[in-house]
Scaffold this motif. Structure first.
Motif, short mmCIF file in Angstrom:
data_model
loop_
_atom_site.label_atom_id
_atom_site.label_comp_id
_atom_site.label_asym_id
_atom_site.label_seq_id
_atom_site.Cartn_x
_atom_site.Cartn_y
_atom_site.Cartn_z
N VAL A 10 3.34 -41.73 -59.54
CA VAL A 10 3.20 -40.10 -60.33
C VAL A 10 3.66 -39.15 -59.58
N ILE A 11 4.33 -38.38 -59.92
CA ILE A 11 4.80 -37.10 -58.91
C ILE A 11 4.07 -35.91 -59.41
N GLU A 12 3.62 -35.18 -58.20
CA GLU A 12 2.86 -34.11 -58.65
C GLU A 12 3.77 -33.02 -58.05
N PRO A 13 4.35 -32.34 -58.77
CA PRO A 13 5.42 -31.14 -58.47
C PRO A 13 4.83 -30.26 -57.63
N ASP A 14 3.58 -29.89 -57.87
CA ASP A 14 2.94 -28.77 -56.96
C ASP A 14 2.64 -29.33 -55.65
N LEU A 15 2.83 -30.43 -55.04
CA LEU A 15 2.60 -30.75 -53.86
C LEU A 15 4.05 -31.13 -53.17
#
Length: 81
Positions: A10-15
């Motif tokens: 799961v990619i968290e773009p805000d990180l």
């Protein structure tokens, strides 16, 4: 899927890292040589003095904090890597 764990990725773009605008990809020595005054101001107080066209430090902190809070809420009681 992660090849290592077999778990979904799961990619968290805000990180993502902070955006340094005009200083992106440049070394501290290059920045200091070009504009020693602005470099010195940035080092003295990066919250108030940011690189030209850069993401505000406060905005970066807020973005990452919100992402972490979403992750904590979504995966309460479970391990996250």
């Amino acid at each position: 899927m992660s090849a290592f764990s077999g778990l979904p990725l799961v990619i968290e773009p805000d990180l993502r890292e902070i955006g340094y605008g005009a200083w992106e990809g440049r070394s501290p020595a290059e920045i200091e040589a070009e504009d020693p005054a602005q470099w010195g101001q940035y080092l003295a107080d990066p919250l108030q003095n940011r690189p030209p066209d850069a993401e505000p430090t406060g905005g970066f902190i807020q973005r990452v904090t919100m992402a972490l809070n979403r992750i904590i809420a979504a995966y309460a009681g479970r391990s996250v890597l």
